[in-house]
Design a protein around this motif. Structure first.
Motif, PDB file in Angstrom:
ATOM      1  N   LYS A  23      43.008  48.265 -41.021  1.00  0.00           N
ATOM      2  CA  LYS A  23      42.875  46.893 -41.506  1.00  0.00           C
ATOM      3  C   LYS A  23      43.610  46.693 -42.820  1.00  0.00           C
ATOM      4  O   LYS A  23      44.137  45.620 -43.089  1.00  0.00           O
ATOM      5  N   LEU A  24      43.636  47.736 -43.651  1.00  0.00           N
ATOM      6  CA  LEU A  24      44.335  47.626 -44.934  1.00  0.00           C
ATOM      7  C   LEU A  24      45.816  47.391 -44.716  1.00  0.00           C
ATOM      8  O   LEU A  24      46.421  46.499 -45.330  1.00  0.00           O
ATOM      9  N   MET A  25      46.420  48.163 -43.813  1.00  0.00           N
ATOM     10  CA  MET A  25      47.842  48.013 -43.542  1.00  0.00           C
ATOM     11  C   MET A  25      48.133  46.695 -42.833  1.00  0.00           C
ATOM     12  O   MET A  25      49.078  45.988 -43.189  1.00  0.00           O
ATOM     13  N   ALA A  26      47.322  46.347 -41.836  1.00  0.00           N
ATOM     14  CA  ALA A  26      47.540  45.108 -41.095  1.00  0.00           C
ATOM     15  C   ALA A  26      47.370  43.897 -41.993  1.00  0.00           C
ATOM     16  O   ALA A  26      48.146  42.935 -41.921  1.00  0.00           O
ATOM     17  N   GLY A  27      46.349  43.922 -42.871  1.00  0.00           N
ATOM     18  CA  GLY A  27      46.146  42.795 -43.785  1.00  0.00           C
ATOM     19  C   GLY A  27      47.291  42.648 -44.764  1.00  0.00           C
ATOM     20  O   GLY A  27      47.731  41.529 -45.059  1.00  0.00           O
ATOM     21  N   GLY A  28      47.815  43.769 -45.273  1.00  0.00           N
ATOM     22  CA  GLY A  28      48.934  43.691 -46.209  1.00  0.00           C
ATOM     23  C   GLY A  28      50.190  43.157 -45.552  1.00  0.00           C
ATOM     24  O   GLY A  28      50.905  42.328 -46.121  1.00  0.00           O
ATOM     25  N   ILE A  29      50.478  43.613 -44.329  1.00  0.00           N
ATOM     26  CA  ILE A  29      51.651  43.115 -43.613  1.00  0.00           C
ATOM     27  C   ILE A  29      51.495  41.638 -43.284  1.00  0.00           C
ATOM     28  O   ILE A  29      52.456  40.852 -43.379  1.00  0.00           O
ATOM     29  N   MET A  51      55.715  43.943 -48.541  1.00  0.00           N
ATOM     30  CA  MET A  51      55.752  45.207 -47.809  1.00  0.00           C
ATOM     31  C   MET A  51      55.794  46.395 -48.771  1.00  0.00           C
ATOM     32  O   MET A  51      55.179  47.435 -48.508  1.00  0.00           O
ATOM     33  N   ILE A  52      56.535  46.221 -49.871  1.00  0.00           N
ATOM     34  CA  ILE A  52      56.562  47.294 -50.874  1.00  0.00           C
ATOM     35  C   ILE A  52      55.155  47.547 -51.412  1.00  0.00           C
ATOM     36  O   ILE A  52      54.714  48.701 -51.546  1.00  0.00           O
ATOM     37  N   ASN A  53      54.437  46.470 -51.733  1.00  0.00           N
ATOM     38  CA  ASN A  53      53.061  46.626 -52.230  1.00  0.00           C
ATOM     39  C   ASN A  53      52.154  47.261 -51.173  1.00  0.00           C
ATOM     40  O   ASN A  53      51.273  48.068 -51.494  1.00  0.00           O
ATOM     41  N   THR A  54      52.379  46.891 -49.907  1.00  0.00           N
ATOM     42  CA  THR A  54      51.564  47.464 -48.834  1.00  0.00           C
ATOM     43  C   THR A  54      51.782  48.962 -48.710  1.00  0.00           C
ATOM     44  O   THR A  54      50.829  49.751 -48.592  1.00  0.00           O
ATOM     45  N   PHE A  55      53.038  49.389 -48.757  1.00  0.00           N
ATOM     46  CA  PHE A  55      53.322  50.821 -48.652  1.00  0.00           C
ATOM     47  C   PHE A  55      52.834  51.579 -49.883  1.00  0.00           C
ATOM     48  O   PHE A  55      52.443  52.753 -49.774  1.00  0.00           O
ATOM     49  N   GLN A  56      52.839  50.926 -51.030  1.00  0.00           N
ATOM     50  CA  GLN A  56      52.273  51.573 -52.215  1.00  0.00           C
ATOM     51  C   GLN A  56      50.774  51.784 -52.048  1.00  0.00           C
ATOM     52  O   GLN A  56      50.226  52.828 -52.430  1.00  0.00           O
ATOM     53  N   SER A  57      50.093  50.788 -51.481  1.00  0.00           N
ATOM     54  CA  SER A  57      48.661  50.938 -51.210  1.00  0.00           C
ATOM     55  C   SER A  57      48.405  52.050 -50.204  1.00  0.00           C
ATOM     56  O   SER A  57      47.447  52.817 -50.333  1.00  0.00           O
ATOM     57  N   MET A  58      49.259  52.154 -49.198  1.00  0.00           N
ATOM     58  CA  MET A  58      49.107  53.225 -48.214  1.00  0.00           C
ATOM     59  C   MET A  58      49.317  54.589 -48.863  1.00  0.00           C
ATOM     60  O   MET A  58      48.662  55.565 -48.509  1.00  0.00           O
ATOM     61  N   THR A  59      50.234  54.641 -49.829  1.00  0.00           N
ATOM     62  CA  THR A  59      50.467  55.898 -50.529  1.00  0.00           C
ATOM     63  C   THR A  59      49.249  56.313 -51.338  1.00  0.00           C
ATOM     64  O   THR A  59      48.894  57.493 -51.412  1.00  0.00           O
ATOM     65  N   LEU A  60      48.568  55.315 -51.935  1.00  0.00           N
ATOM     66  CA  LEU A  60      47.413  55.611 -52.780  1.00  0.00           C
ATOM     67  C   LEU A  60      46.167  55.908 -51.963  1.00  0.00           C
ATOM     68  O   LEU A  60      45.413  56.842 -52.265  1.00  0.00           O
ATOM     69  N   PHE A  61      45.917  55.102 -50.916  1.00  0.00           N
ATOM     70  CA  PHE A  61      44.650  55.181 -50.191  1.00  0.00           C
ATOM     71  C   PHE A  61      44.799  55.769 -48.792  1.00  0.00           C
ATOM     72  O   PHE A  61      43.800  55.932 -48.089  1.00  0.00           O
ATOM     73  N   GLY A  62      46.030  56.065 -48.371  1.00  0.00           N
ATOM     74  CA  GLY A  62      46.227  56.647 -47.057  1.00  0.00           C
ATOM     75  C   GLY A  62      46.238  55.599 -45.957  1.00  0.00           C
ATOM     76  O   GLY A  62      46.131  54.385 -46.204  1.00  0.00           O
TER      77      GLY A  62
END
Length: 459
Positions: free
Chosen positions: A399-405, A383-394
């Motif tokens: 799909k990016l958020m759902a796939g990471g979770i 989840m930490i990595n997912t939120f970091q990706s959201m911070t970088l790419f919005g």
């Protein structure tokens, strides 16, 4: 000397003096005086050339008036020609408009027919382009292109061409309700193309050799799916290809490939484990096999000991190859002691047997508790990595958020998958262990009771 010669030649060229004659004479210069003489000659020749050109210009100056007069005459002639052509163009444009009006009036209902033919041909062409029936009947779009071109140019199509359009539409409807076999070229995922027998199920699916195929509309060819759905779907495809009559079950994709595309994207069990990363590997390949191994060792040991204890209960001969036999041997060695001492001796014997009977049970319980906690750790990390990706790419791409979770939750699933059977099997093995210990305590209590009774009788 040669270097100096090159410098002077360059200077002469920069000054506008022709170097052709000078270059021809330059190799003959052996000293500075000769070189200077050659430069003078070159300058003289250039002067003579310029004078010659001036004389030619003066001679042709008298002809410029006549050339200008000829050019002006030509201009007027072309202007008159342009006016004449423009008048002819306007007259012809009016005639064309009048003829088009007459043609439109004469066509009448046929003009509407052209529009209908063009629309139906365009729609039919789109259907044929996407239809898997085109794999069996290629080249149908060429005829439609010709018919569309005729309808666009208001050229009268023949009765046969109109009938051909109806025939193609009717054939598409008829073939959509058939399950047929035909030979066609199929492209493998590695690029190899071979001719294979293909089964077409209406306008929905293509199968061959028990595998699903796809109709690639962009290239108008058939290719084997690089990844096939689950075996339960492939089994129906294989049975459909082998049957020749009657009915058989088949996994039909009524969406014409959309659902099948989603099914093949569903990750397998191995791919799910890979999504868990290092923590997932530790849980499923480390803790899982370790707990299973310990449970198997403990279970087999307890089963063997329980069988020997039961055999000892039925036997009158004391054998020290089992826990109960070793407890009974303590009684055999201490028959003459008082009841309190015998009770302590038997309790001591039971305590000696307990660690062996409860071997690995604590470690198994710890594994059952650690597995879900490690899964939770992997989830939090993911989840930490997912939120970091959201911070970088919005958050523009859900799909990016759902796939990471989804990947983050895999470790929790793996932890629970290991913990549940481990906890269940631990309870079974622990029950066996407690059963043997209970048997030892029961037999020990019976021995003490008998010994106390004998002591009272002796008194």
């Amino acid at each position: 000397m040669r270097k100096l010669t090159s410098i002077i030649i360059a200077a002469v060229a920069f000054a506008g003096i022709s170097t052709s004659a000078f270059a021809q004479a330059a190799p003959e210069a052996n000293n500075l005086d000769q070189l200077l003489e050659l430069v003078k000659q070159g300058a003289y020749q250039e002067s003579q050339e310029n004078k010659r050109r001036e004389r030619e210009f003066v001679q042709q100056k008298s002809k410029q008036q006549s050339l200008l007069a000829n050019a002006r005459n030509t201009q007027k002639k072309e202007e008159r020609r342009s006016d004449r052509l423009e008048a002819e163009f306007k007259a012809n444009d009016g005639k064309i408009a009048k003829l088009e009006e007459e043609l439109s009036h004469e066509l009448g209902a046929l003009k509407e027919l052209f529009g209908v033919l063009q629309q139906v041909s365009g729609d039919t062409k789109a259907v044929f382009h996407d239809s898997i029936i085109s794999a069996q009947f290629p080249g149908r779009e060429v005829y439609l292109d010709e018919l569309i071109a005729k309808a666009s140019s208001s050229e009268l199509p023949t009765i046969d061409e109109i009938a051909q359009l109806w025939y193609e539409v009717q054939r598409e409807m008829t073939e959509s309700g058939k399950v047929v076999k035909f030979d066609v070229d199929v492209q493998y995922p590695n690029g190899e193309i071979t001719t294979r027998e293909v089964v077409r199920v209406g306008t929905f699916n293509l199968i061959s050799d028990g595998k699903y195929l796809e109709w690639r509309t962009k290239y108008q060819n058939i290719s084997e799916l690089p990844r096939q759905p689950k075996p339960r779907f492939l089994d129906t495809a294989g049975s459909l290809q082998t049957v020749s009559a009657g009915y058989t079950a088949f996994a039909l994709d009524i969406s014409r490939g959309a659902i099948l595309g989603l099914l093949i994207q569903d990750p397998s069990i191995i791919e799910r484990i890979d999504q868990g990363g290092p923590i997932g590997y530790i849980i499923i390949y480390g803790l899982g096999p370790l707990s299973l191994l310990l449970i198997i060792i403990s279970g087999l040991t307890l089963v063997m000991k329980r069988g020997k204890v039961k055999a000892q209960i039925r036997s009158d001969v004391v054998s020290e190859d089992n826990p109960l036999g070793r407890v009974l041997s303590v009684y055999e060695d201490n028959k003459s002691v008082d009841v309190e001492t015998l009770e302590l001796k038997l309790d001591e014997a039971i305590l000696k047997e307990t660690p062996a009977l409860e071997r690995f049970l604590t470690l198994i319980k710890v594994i059952a508790a650690i597995a879900p906690l490690m899964g939770l750790l992997g989830t939090v990390t993911g989840m930490i990595n997912t939120f970091q990706s959201m911070t970088l790419f919005g958050t523009g791409d859900p799909k990016l958020m759902a796939g990471g979770i989804s990947q983050a939750l895999v470790t929790t699933v793996l932890g629970i998958v290991v913990a549940l059977p481990t906890l269940f099997l631990h309870s079974i093995v622990a029950g066996w262990s407690k059963g043997i210990i209970h048997t030892l305590e029961e037999q020990s209590a019976g021995i003490i009771a008998v010994h106390a009774e004998q002591g009272q009788k002796g008194a």
